[in-house]
Design a protein around this motif. Sequence first.
Motif, PDB file in Angstrom:
ATOM      1  N   VAL A  88       1.004  -1.204   0.157  1.00 29.05           N
ATOM      2  CA  VAL A  88       0.142  -0.219  -0.404  1.00 29.05           C
ATOM      3  C   VAL A  88       0.529   1.322  -0.111  1.00 29.05           C
ATOM      4  N   LEU A  89       0.671   1.880  -0.793  1.00 33.15           N
ATOM      5  CA  LEU A  89       1.621   3.350  -1.702  1.00 33.15           C
ATOM      6  C   LEU A  89       0.618   4.786  -0.513  1.00 33.15           C
ATOM      7  N   GLY A  90       1.308   5.042   0.610  1.00 37.05           N
ATOM      8  CA  GLY A  90       0.070   6.078   1.551  1.00 37.05           C
ATOM      9  C   GLY A  90       0.229   7.207   1.044  1.00 37.05           C
ATOM     10  N   SER A  91       1.354   7.956  -0.403  1.00 38.12           N
ATOM     11  CA  SER A  91       1.519   9.224  -0.022  1.00 38.12           C
ATOM     12  C   SER A  91       2.118   9.476   0.731  1.00 38.12           C
ATOM     13  N   ALA A 142      -4.621   4.954  -3.157  1.00 38.09           N
ATOM     14  CA  ALA A 142      -5.792   6.057  -2.704  1.00 38.09           C
ATOM     15  C   ALA A 142      -6.159   6.323  -4.158  1.00 38.09           C
ATOM     16  N   ASP A 143      -7.189   6.595  -4.472  1.00 41.22           N
ATOM     17  CA  ASP A 143      -7.687   6.495  -5.624  1.00 41.22           C
ATOM     18  C   ASP A 143      -7.062   8.577  -6.454  1.00 41.22           C
ATOM     19  N   THR A 144      -7.307   9.686  -5.359  1.00 44.84           N
ATOM     20  CA  THR A 144      -6.800  10.928  -4.871  1.00 44.84           C
ATOM     21  C   THR A 144      -5.689  10.941  -4.892  1.00 44.84           C
ATOM     22  N   ASP A 145      -4.826   9.732  -5.540  1.00 44.34           N
ATOM     23  CA  ASP A 145      -3.130  10.151  -5.348  1.00 44.34           C
ATOM     24  C   ASP A 145      -2.322   9.825  -6.733  1.00 44.34           C
ATOM     25  N   ILE A 146      -2.395  12.060  -6.478  1.00 45.54           N
ATOM     26  CA  ILE A 146      -1.458  11.271  -8.337  1.00 45.54           C
ATOM     27  C   ILE A 146      -0.328  11.218  -8.321  1.00 45.54           C
ATOM     28  N   THR A 147       0.863  11.449  -6.694  1.00 50.89           N
ATOM     29  CA  THR A 147       1.646  11.331  -7.233  1.00 50.89           C
ATOM     30  C   THR A 147       2.901  10.389  -6.553  1.00 50.89           C
ATOM     31  N   SER A 148       2.221   9.412  -5.966  1.00 49.82           N
ATOM     32  CA  SER A 148       2.508   8.284  -6.000  1.00 49.82           C
ATOM     33  C   SER A 148       3.313   7.350  -7.206  1.00 49.82           C
ATOM     34  N   ILE A 194      -7.696   3.238  -4.212  1.00 49.74           N
ATOM     35  CA  ILE A 194      -9.068   2.570  -3.334  1.00 49.74           C
ATOM     36  C   ILE A 194      -9.377   4.321  -3.005  1.00 49.74           C
ATOM     37  N   PRO A 195     -10.512   4.157  -2.568  1.00 51.63           N
ATOM     38  CA  PRO A 195     -10.874   5.639  -1.928  1.00 51.63           C
ATOM     39  C   PRO A 195     -10.050   5.780  -0.505  1.00 51.63           C
ATOM     40  N   ARG A 196      -9.581   6.943  -0.502  1.00 47.43           N
ATOM     41  CA  ARG A 196      -9.274   6.946   0.501  1.00 47.43           C
ATOM     42  C   ARG A 196      -9.729   7.179   1.989  1.00 47.43           C
ATOM     43  N   GLY A 224       1.439   2.696   6.450  1.00 46.46           N
ATOM     44  CA  GLY A 224       0.758   3.704   7.302  1.00 46.46           C
ATOM     45  C   GLY A 224       0.517   5.102   5.495  1.00 46.46           C
ATOM     46  N   PRO A 225      -0.179   6.080   6.059  1.00 46.86           N
ATOM     47  CA  PRO A 225      -1.124   6.677   7.384  1.00 46.86           C
ATOM     48  C   PRO A 225      -2.587   5.812   6.722  1.00 46.86           C
ATOM     49  N   GLY A 226      -3.598   6.423   7.226  1.00 48.38           N
ATOM     50  CA  GLY A 226      -5.115   5.917   7.085  1.00 48.38           C
ATOM     51  C   GLY A 226      -5.804   4.443   6.324  1.00 48.38           C
ATOM     52  N   THR A 227      -4.727   4.901   4.746  1.00 47.42           N
ATOM     53  CA  THR A 227      -5.522   3.742   3.612  1.00 47.42           C
ATOM     54  C   THR A 227      -5.220   2.975   2.848  1.00 47.42           C
ATOM     55  N   CYS A 228      -3.955   2.119   5.138  1.00 47.31           N
ATOM     56  CA  CYS A 228      -4.006   0.763   4.685  1.00 47.31           C
ATOM     57  C   CYS A 228      -4.459   0.360   5.271  1.00 47.31           C
ATOM     58  N   LEU A 229      -5.513   1.329   6.082  1.00 47.01           N
ATOM     59  CA  LEU A 229      -5.412   0.001   7.417  1.00 47.01           C
ATOM     60  C   LEU A 229      -6.877  -1.016   7.130  1.00 47.01           C
TER      61      LEU A 229
END
Lengths: 158, 207
Positions: free
Chosen positions: B37-40, B67-73, B91-93, B131-136
């Motif tokens: 999981v890439l957390g941004s 995360a679907d809103t993460d464009i930089t990872s 995945i939705p954040r 982390g962060p929360g995305t991976c939970l």
Amino acid sequence: MLIEAITSKVALDWMVSRGYKSLKIQYGKGKEPRIESNGLPIAIEVYDFLPSLDADMRKADLIISHAGAGTVMEALRLQKKLIVVINTMLMNNHQEELAGAMAERGHLLMVEKPEKLDDNLTWVSFNDFEPIVYEGGDEDSFAILLDSHLGFSSKKAD
Amino acid sequence: MLALILLLIVRAIYVIRGIRSEKPDLARRDPVKTLVVLGSGGHTTEMIQLLQQLKHESYTPLVFVVADTDITSMRRVEAFGARQPDSIYRIPRSREVGQSYLSSIVTTLWSFLHAFGIVLRIRPNVLLCNGPGTCLPIAIVTLAYRILGLCEGRIIFVESFCRVQSLSLTGKLLYHVVDLFVVHWESLQTKFPRSKVVSTFVPHRKT
């Protein structure tokens, strides 16, 4: 806060006395600060954001910043003299933990609030600072741990 | 029905006890399907650095969740010239910065729902997250599937090296249920004895 503190007369006088000829400031969000060198022989340049600070950090002899982990690690990696000023406006900022630990190891200097920079003595105390070079870690330390945890032979593949 | 529930409880206890016994595996030859999981932001950068040292042939196929809103990872992955994954899932954040408490409950449920589908399709041998929360949601669902016997689902959590004295919220929540909890500072390891310390970023102090 930090920007005012590092462009005050006290700060600029100290910089000039130490032979610094140029000061570059990334001010981030907010209004562009109006800064005057008041006739002191130091060239001041401000910008809001650069895509990468790498080039300017490489050229710098001294870096002053808040405790952001990215900046701190980049400055240490480049083996620069770094002064971290705690941003007292941020509550529970855990990134200070990292800067604090690095300061404790002698890799950087920490100033606990921007107001301290109003005092000439704070600046003078930077004169003798010689950081201990940050060597970086053992890169494969994590891979070794994970391999052994999962039962992979720790021998490197040929 | 009651028997089924009992069976599940027994199985859950068995799995959690296995996790807590912390016995390393004896010998493994087959590669492990690895879900990352890439957390941004900084989390992604740290993860890329951790992945760089893993042997390609052991940790394959490699699957990323972003995360679907993460464009930089994924840009960072390229910028580092890091290994490209074999597939990527979005995945939705669970929570954006500054989102209200009530609406984060809804979005968290929504990302859990997605996590059920994603992890079921991947069925990872190993889950790597920092982390962060995305991976939970991914971590909890992986644990659930492992209890159900749907995947091997070993969970590895690596705390950020920014954490010197205290755990992140995600770290606190996952501390007791992951197979391997990794920290970067000895000061943190002493406080959390289940964790293991690595010197990937922070050299150990010579004594």
